[in-house]
Design a protein around this motif. Structure first.
Motif, PDB file in Angstrom:
ATOM      1  N   LYS A  86       6.674  -6.651   2.279  1.00 53.08           N
ATOM      2  CA  LYS A  86       6.704  -6.058   3.617  1.00 53.08           C
ATOM      3  C   LYS A  86       8.134  -5.815   4.093  1.00 53.08           C
ATOM      4  O   LYS A  86       8.423  -4.795   4.709  1.00 53.08           O
ATOM      5  CB  LYS A  86       5.967  -6.944   4.619  1.00 53.08           C
ATOM      6  CG  LYS A  86       4.475  -6.902   4.489  1.00 53.08           C
ATOM      7  CD  LYS A  86       3.808  -7.755   5.554  1.00 53.08           C
ATOM      8  CE  LYS A  86       2.305  -7.718   5.397  1.00 53.08           C
ATOM      9  NZ  LYS A  86       1.639  -8.520   6.430  1.00 53.08           N
ATOM     10  N   VAL A  87       9.026  -6.753   3.804  1.00 54.61           N
ATOM     11  CA  VAL A  87      10.417  -6.612   4.235  1.00 54.61           C
ATOM     12  C   VAL A  87      11.061  -5.412   3.541  1.00 54.61           C
ATOM     13  O   VAL A  87      11.711  -4.586   4.184  1.00 54.61           O
ATOM     14  CB  VAL A  87      11.221  -7.901   3.941  1.00 54.61           C
ATOM     15  CG1 VAL A  87      12.699  -7.707   4.219  1.00 54.61           C
ATOM     16  CG2 VAL A  87      10.673  -9.065   4.751  1.00 54.61           C
ATOM     17  N   TYR A  88      10.859  -5.301   2.213  1.00 53.10           N
ATOM     18  CA  TYR A  88      11.429  -4.167   1.481  1.00 53.10           C
ATOM     19  C   TYR A  88      10.877  -2.849   2.020  1.00 53.10           C
ATOM     20  O   TYR A  88      11.617  -1.888   2.229  1.00 53.10           O
ATOM     21  CB  TYR A  88      11.155  -4.268  -0.023  1.00 53.10           C
ATOM     22  CG  TYR A  88      11.595  -3.015  -0.737  1.00 53.10           C
ATOM     23  CD1 TYR A  88      12.936  -2.792  -1.018  1.00 53.10           C
ATOM     24  CD2 TYR A  88      10.688  -2.018  -1.060  1.00 53.10           C
ATOM     25  CE1 TYR A  88      13.354  -1.623  -1.618  1.00 53.10           C
ATOM     26  CE2 TYR A  88      11.088  -0.847  -1.659  1.00 53.10           C
ATOM     27  CZ  TYR A  88      12.425  -0.647  -1.942  1.00 53.10           C
ATOM     28  OH  TYR A  88      12.840   0.525  -2.520  1.00 53.10           O
ATOM     29  N   LYS A  89       9.578  -2.793   2.239  1.00 52.25           N
ATOM     30  CA  LYS A  89       8.967  -1.556   2.727  1.00 52.25           C
ATOM     31  C   LYS A  89       9.474  -1.194   4.120  1.00 52.25           C
ATOM     32  O   LYS A  89       9.641  -0.020   4.434  1.00 52.25           O
ATOM     33  CB  LYS A  89       7.445  -1.662   2.688  1.00 52.25           C
ATOM     34  CG  LYS A  89       6.922  -1.647   1.260  1.00 52.25           C
ATOM     35  CD  LYS A  89       5.421  -1.797   1.189  1.00 52.25           C
ATOM     36  CE  LYS A  89       4.964  -1.819  -0.267  1.00 52.25           C
ATOM     37  NZ  LYS A  89       3.533  -2.003  -0.402  1.00 52.25           N
ATOM     38  N   SER A  90       9.756  -2.183   4.924  1.00 52.81           N
ATOM     39  CA  SER A  90      10.333  -1.941   6.239  1.00 52.81           C
ATOM     40  C   SER A  90      11.739  -1.351   6.119  1.00 52.81           C
ATOM     41  O   SER A  90      12.095  -0.397   6.818  1.00 52.81           O
ATOM     42  CB  SER A  90      10.366  -3.243   7.040  1.00 52.81           C
ATOM     43  OG  SER A  90      11.011  -3.050   8.267  1.00 52.81           O
ATOM     44  N   VAL A  91      12.533  -1.906   5.215  1.00 49.96           N
ATOM     45  CA  VAL A  91      13.885  -1.392   4.966  1.00 49.96           C
ATOM     46  C   VAL A  91      13.815   0.024   4.397  1.00 49.96           C
ATOM     47  O   VAL A  91      14.594   0.899   4.787  1.00 49.96           O
ATOM     48  CB  VAL A  91      14.667  -2.335   4.028  1.00 49.96           C
ATOM     49  CG1 VAL A  91      15.971  -1.706   3.565  1.00 49.96           C
ATOM     50  CG2 VAL A  91      14.931  -3.669   4.708  1.00 49.96           C
ATOM     51  N   LEU A  92      12.873   0.258   3.504  1.00 50.25           N
ATOM     52  CA  LEU A  92      12.687   1.588   2.920  1.00 50.25           C
ATOM     53  C   LEU A  92      12.367   2.608   4.007  1.00 50.25           C
ATOM     54  O   LEU A  92      12.939   3.700   4.053  1.00 50.25           O
ATOM     55  CB  LEU A  92      11.573   1.554   1.870  1.00 50.25           C
ATOM     56  CG  LEU A  92      11.232   2.872   1.185  1.00 50.25           C
ATOM     57  CD1 LEU A  92      12.431   3.425   0.426  1.00 50.25           C
ATOM     58  CD2 LEU A  92      10.045   2.671   0.248  1.00 50.25           C
TER      59      LEU A  92
END
Length: 131
Positions: A86-92
């Motif tokens: 979720k964190v990576y997808k938010s940054v993406l």
């Protein structure tokens, strides 16, 4: 190594270096556990400041792409790159937001934008044999 930097680019050298190493992992030119040159060695080979390489390596370490050992040196993370969470997808999403905003301003359609993304994914898959 396959590093190609554009010294005339507006993009900082350390960011280009990060992108080149991540691309090497994505295209399977760099495998988990593969050794990377030391900070000093890579800086000398490319002709850049060792602090620039160190900054890139520290960011890659923070993002889970590499490990830095005092005795073993720098290696591509032996356990592989962490999967998107979720964190990576938010940054993406954060990173894509300005690209899409500018694309809309420049009248790039959603279909054109998605086609470019799809084309890039396909190019990576072709190079890795994952087609």
């Amino acid at each position: 190594m396959f590093i190609n930097l554009d010294f005339e680019s507006k993009e900082p050298i350390y960011v280009q270096l990060i992108h080149q190493i991540i691309e090497g992992v994505a295209k399977k030119k760099l495998q988990p556990g593969d050794a990377l040159p030391s900070v000093r060695s890579l800086a000398a080979d490319i002709g850049i400041n060792l602090h620039t390489v160190n900054k890139a390596y520290q960011q890659l370490k923070q993002d889970g792409f590499i490990l830095i050992h005092r005795q073993k040196g720098v290696v591509v993370h032996p356990d592989g790159i962490p999967k998107a969470d979720k964190v990576y997808k938010s940054v993406l999403k954060e990173k894509l937001h300005p690209l899409i905003s500018e694309s809309v301003c420049r009248s790039v359609t959603e279909e054109e934008f998605l086609q470019l993304c799809s084309q890039l994914f396909h190019e990576f898959k072709e190079e890795t044999g994952d087609v």
